[in-house]
Design a protein around this motif. Structure first.
Motif, short mmCIF file in Angstrom:
data_model
loop_
_atom_site.label_atom_id
_atom_site.label_comp_id
_atom_site.label_asym_id
_atom_site.label_seq_id
_atom_site.Cartn_x
_atom_site.Cartn_y
_atom_site.Cartn_z
N GLU B 26 29.32 46.55 35.80
CA GLU B 26 30.23 47.43 35.07
C GLU B 26 31.42 46.62 34.54
O GLU B 26 31.91 46.87 33.43
CB GLU B 26 30.68 48.59 35.97
N GLY B 27 31.87 45.64 35.30
CA GLY B 27 32.95 44.75 34.84
C GLY B 27 32.51 43.96 33.61
O GLY B 27 33.25 43.82 32.63
N TRP B 28 31.28 43.44 33.64
CA TRP B 28 30.75 42.71 32.49
C TRP B 28 30.68 43.61 31.26
O TRP B 28 31.05 43.22 30.16
CB TRP B 28 29.33 42.20 32.81
N ARG B 29 30.21 44.84 31.51
CA ARG B 29 30.04 45.78 30.39
C ARG B 29 31.39 46.12 29.75
O ARG B 29 31.55 46.03 28.53
CB ARG B 29 29.35 47.06 30.88
N CYS B 30 32.35 46.47 30.59
CA CYS B 30 33.68 46.83 30.06
C CYS B 30 34.31 45.66 29.32
O CYS B 30 34.91 45.84 28.27
CB CYS B 30 34.61 47.26 31.19
N SER B 150 39.99 39.39 35.01
CA SER B 150 40.09 40.82 35.33
C SER B 150 39.68 41.11 36.78
O SER B 150 40.09 42.11 37.34
CB SER B 150 39.25 41.66 34.37
N VAL B 151 38.86 40.24 37.37
CA VAL B 151 38.49 40.47 38.77
C VAL B 151 39.40 39.70 39.72
O VAL B 151 39.19 39.70 40.93
CB VAL B 151 37.00 40.13 39.06
N GLY B 152 40.42 39.04 39.18
CA GLY B 152 41.45 38.46 40.03
C GLY B 152 41.43 36.95 40.16
O GLY B 152 42.22 36.38 40.92
N ARG B 350 34.39 43.57 45.18
CA ARG B 350 34.59 45.01 45.34
C ARG B 350 33.23 45.69 45.19
O ARG B 350 32.23 45.05 44.87
CB ARG B 350 35.54 45.54 44.24
N SER B 351 33.22 47.01 45.37
CA SER B 351 31.98 47.72 45.06
C SER B 351 32.29 48.99 44.30
O SER B 351 33.42 49.47 44.28
CB SER B 351 31.15 47.98 46.31
#
Lengths: 450, 450
Positions: B26-30, B150-152, B350-351
């Motif tokens: 979902e992170g990749w998609r966004c 974005s993931v830190g 995260r999940s």
């Protein structure tokens, strides 16, 4: 060099087709979640043996199999249930039951491609493991109907045809068939609706050489024909009750009576759940896979000759058959191919589109770097933002913004350099305004309704 | 019967692991969407030839290949770029350029499984087709960094090492290498960081038997070592400028000068985009795939010995090589395996969890049917709702509600039958209240903050 094409029976998902697939898959996901299912996934290939053991001839004949460098015999997954059973078996003692899981899987079957049937497709799977009551069968049927209803299909469009393998087994044994004849008859009946009558008659003769037994079988199927005037499930109940009058049958253990009672319980749950208008008992439904043991169902378009949209049922012996404990299980699979054809026919097909918040344009190439910088600042804040690489004239950039359905165009120009201001153009209106850049960046979407 | 296991190097995604994978995807998609990319997908298998032609030896040696019933030689996709090139070639004249596409694909490679490398994995691909300027290379690098940021992950955690194959080619030709020696040298250099020094020395001797040339090559690589005190890109610029003083080189067409200028342009864009702190020129980066032609990059964890998180570059000849027109292209791939290890190490994993709105409990089995009915009414309104199959005591049902992280428990009991009321229990508090059922159903989440 010649162009290499896609393999026949596979699909390329260009952005337009991908948006449709994403809409279908997002619908499946949301429906699963609201019905209390958790997502899992399995590898795209497994040991070949996983499928040849329990899935039955039809699937085994459609495998894409391969041998890896270590000599292992593998196959691309043609269905998800064996992988699910394998995964559950591995952790059976650690998983609280009932286990309610779903998956959205890419599957491959080496079939002849035809309308509604491809060699690669996506399938939604719902499974409930660890519960043996008809309520879990009802929950599966409910979840399938919940999805189909959510995309706009009504009980006028689709029908859930349900039956029970264990009921059919009880009826067949009453007629005089033996246990080891049953699988052959399931396979025969599953093909009935797909074959011309003469071909079916010939196959029936091969499967049941005894003319008397064969006639009994066909007469029984015909007597519960759902096209008749009486509800065949009521007819069946009447028949089961009638057995009580025969003193040679112990009524409390008669298999037909027991199975009819279970099916009536299933019907009652479907009524409570509010979806019985979608459902119809049909003794002809047996399913092609070998491992089903109880209630089975298939969902069809009422109007056309399409293949089943969805199929499933109870498979209480599969986990044990794959080396695990005896744990009851029920579930279904729904593919994307027939579904998409039906939704297209009914004009219910939608697509999942992502909004482009900003198209950042520049009023002259000298502002390109500034536009690029602003684009990245917006993205870093989480907004979707695009710009033109080609250094086109402003008018052409704004045309691109419109083509890409941008919500706003942000124009960077002389006023940006001189006064730290940008021009904000609402693409849904003809209005535009000049906004100080810091104010804009503080809350870029704040200008949405002004 | 023995239990059948998963094939080594593949993973089972139980709900917990699936939630992590979903969070990554979902992170990749966004990130793709906010950077202006559209999603596509290709089949899981292609004609074998698609990979053996242009991807180079490394990939060709890692294929899961199979022969179908029609005798066609196929392979499970080990990477996405050849499928993308095939798809673009098929519609090249209809697609407005630049084409900015992304995919999130399941890929398989028949490698020896090891830390960070599996036989089945997921890969995010970003590609920009139809633009030959360094701005599209910069946009790719920006998009990769945008996600990782974005993931830190900060510039203290990761580094984008970039170089250029065309620059390396120009330098190699200046040293005296011929065009047809280049591929061998790319392959040699790509292996350098993965081999012990002696093994590399032996391989270098095999690849470049001429001792003088070999020394020149290694001296050149060492002189631009990023561990040195001077920024190697500045050193390279100085070298390129120095060439102007040599009258026998036509300065405006010197390939080294041209390539250095392009790389400086790339650097400038990365600075404008605000991510140059993540970047480092490193002449040792060449990439393993055969088809790269220009800027190339890999992203590494600064602290550990993990494999690259991400790799990509420009591949201007691939579309033509697969039977299409000459169209410039650039892109990257990022896998889930190394990424997940790094995020786990940094405690950034995260999940993606779905909320359960309601757990519908019954204060006695006689209210089971009513609870089932209410559950389905909530689901039909789009809320996620679960209930207990097992007809457990109310206390145990509420325990289940807590285990499933339900937001509310709805209790159906005598008051439901008598007064059409339910008890609503806020699972985050100890409070509960009685609510008329019609009022509850009119807006079930309205009780959230009361």
């Amino acid at each position: 060099m010649n162009k290499i094409t896609a393999v026949k029976g596979t699909r390329d998902f260009y952005p337009q087709e991908m948006a449709v697939l994403n809409w279908i898959m997002e619908g499946w996901r949301c429906c699963s979640v609201r019905n209390g299912f958790e997502q899992y996934d399995s590898p795209i290939f497994e040991y070949l043996q996983l499928y040849t053991q329990k899935s039955g001839e039809e699937i085994a004949g459609q495998l894409f199999s391969l041998t890896d460098r270590g000599g292992r015999q593998l196959a691309i997954r043609p269905e998800t249930t064996p992988s699910l059973a394998r995964m559950i078996n591995q952790r059976i003692s650690a998983l609280p039951r009932p286990i309610k899981w779903f998956s959205i899987s890419r599957l491959c079957r080496a079939e002849r491609p035809q309308r509604g049937r491809l060699r690669e497709f996506f399938q939604w799977n719902i499974d409930i493991i660890g519960d043996d009551s008809p309520v879990s069968d009802a929950e599966c049927i409910y979840t399938a109907v919940d999805y189909l209803r959510s995309v706009g299909l009504t009980s006028k469009d689709i029908v859930v045809k349900f039956s029970s393998r264990s009921l059919l087994a009880a009826l067949l044994k009453d007629m005089g068939f033996t246990e080891n004849q049953l699988d052959g008859i399931y396979s025969l009946l599953d093909k009935r609706s797909k074959l011309p009558p003469e071909t079916f008659a010939a196959l029936a003769k091969d499967t049941v050489p005894d003319a008397l037994l064969r006639e009994k079988l066909l007469a029984c199927l015909d007597s519960f024909n759902p096209q008749g005037s009486q509800d065949p499930l009521e007819k069946l109940s009447a028949l089961a009750q009638a057995k009580d009058t025969k003193p040679y049958v112990a009524s409390d253990s008669d298999p037909v009576q027991l199975e009819v009672a279970k099916l009536e319980q299933l019907k009652q749950y479907l009524q409570i759940m509010g979806i019985y208008e979608y459902c119809q008992f049909d003794i002809n439904i047996v399913r092609g896979l070998a491992y089903y043991t109880g209630p089975v169902f298939e969902i069809f378009d009422r109007g056309s000759q399409l293949r089943a949209l969805c199929g499933g049922g109870r498979y209480d012996n599969l986990l044990a058959g794959l080396g695990g404990p005896q744990v009851p299980a029920t579930g279904f699979g729904m593919g994307d191919v027939v579904l998409e054809i039906l939704l297209e026919e009914k004009k219910l097909l939608r697509s999942f589109n992502n909004e482009l918040h900003f198209f950042v344009a520049y009023a002259g190439v000298e502002f390109f770097d500034k536009a690029l910088q602003l684009t990245c600042r917006l993205r870093a804040q989480g907004y979707s933002a695009a710009f033109d690489y080609k250094r086109l004239a402003l008018g052409k950039q704004l045309k691109q913004a419109a083509q890409q359905n941008a919500r706003f165009a942000v124009i960077v120009g002389q006023e940006t350099v001189e006064a730290d201001e940008i021009t904000l153009k609402d693409m849904t209106k003809t209005t535009q305004k000049t906004v100080p850049l810091p104010q804009f960046l503080a809350d870029p979407l704040a200008f949405l309704d002004k």
